[in-house]
Motif scaffolding. Structure first.
Motif, PDB file in Angstrom:
ATOM      1  N   PRO A 106       0.814  -1.226   0.000  1.00 33.20           N
ATOM      2  CA  PRO A 106       0.000   0.000   0.000  1.00 33.20           C
ATOM      3  C   PRO A 106       0.844   1.270   0.000  1.00 33.20           C
ATOM      4  CG  PRO A 106      -0.233  -1.213   2.080  1.00 33.20           C
ATOM      5  CD  PRO A 106       0.597  -2.047   1.185  1.00 33.20           C
ATOM      6  N   GLU A 107       2.035   1.218   0.596  1.00 33.69           N
ATOM      7  CA  GLU A 107       2.860   2.424   0.662  1.00 33.69           C
ATOM      8  C   GLU A 107       3.302   2.899  -0.719  1.00 33.69           C
ATOM      9  OE1 GLU A 107       3.524  -0.505   2.078  1.00 33.69           O
ATOM     10  OE2 GLU A 107       5.450  -1.230   1.340  1.00 33.69           O
ATOM     11  N   THR A 108       3.441   1.988  -1.652  1.00 30.19           N
ATOM     12  CA  THR A 108       3.822   2.381  -3.018  1.00 30.19           C
ATOM     13  C   THR A 108       2.685   2.154  -4.014  1.00 30.19           C
ATOM     14  OG1 THR A 108       4.761   0.183  -3.345  1.00 30.19           O
ATOM     15  CG2 THR A 108       6.288   1.923  -2.672  1.00 30.19           C
ATOM     16  N   GLN A 109       1.523   1.713  -3.497  1.00 32.16           N
ATOM     17  CA  GLN A 109       0.374   1.405  -4.366  1.00 32.16           C
ATOM     18  C   GLN A 109       0.805   0.463  -5.493  1.00 32.16           C
ATOM     19  OE1 GLN A 109      -3.113   2.903  -4.091  1.00 32.16           O
ATOM     20  NE2 GLN A 109      -2.182   2.696  -2.075  1.00 32.16           N
TER      21      GLN A 109
END
Ligand code: FES
Length: 164
Positions: A106-109
């Motif tokens: 999720p942090e870099t999608q």
């Protein structure tokens, strides 16, 4: 040790059987063994030589259990269920490089493969790495009971969303 007289065979337990009886028993025993072997071979030959696998259709549950803009990995089914603004869709989570299971970051999608560094967009398009193809979209539909169903064995064109 067996003693043989003219027509009789003397066994160590002193049970005398005559020669004819002995050969009849030997013959019947041999026939029994041959029949058993034939039956075993016939059973193996006639039974289907197939590998039974579980159904490729997976019930992913109620759509309400997937919040908007979520990416959910089902590790057992090896499927991503994605709830985007456009609707739901299912992605095969197996990397198209050498088959490792990918994971959502999720942090870099990004959907990332831990093995050799391939990265994919949320829609499965390849961003970088050695993967030769995007992650395939899988056929998804809503069952009569209102649950999301995914067919792991049925790849579809990308961007076909399921609206609930
Ligand atoms: S298996 Fe995914 S990058 Fe190699």
């Amino acid at each position: 040790m067996a003693e043989e007289t003219k027509d009789r065979i003397q066994t160590p337990a002193n049970e005398a059987i005559d020669r004819r009886e002995f050969f009849v028993k030997m013959g019947l025993g041999s026939l029994g063994l041959a029949a058993g072997g034939t039956a075993a071979f016939a059973y193996q030959f006639l039974s289907p030589n197939v590998l039974y696998e579980p159904s490729p259709v997976v019930n992913m549950g109620k759509p309400e259990s997937y919040p908007l803009d979520s990416v959910t990995l089902d590790v057992d089914a090896r499927i991503f269920v994605i709830h985007s603004q456009e609707g739901f869709f299912g992605l095969n989570a197996v990397c198209t490089h050498l088959g490792c299971l990918t994971a959502w970051k999720p942090e870099t999608q990004t959907i990332a493969c831990p093995c050799h560094g391939s990265k994919f967009t949320r829609e499965g398009l390849k961003k970088e790495g050695p993967a030769p193809k995007p992650l395939p979209w899988l056929r998804m539909w809503v069952s009569d009971e209102g649950e999301l169903m995914v067919d792991r064995g049925n790849e579809i064109r990308a961007m076909q969303f399921v609206r609930v």
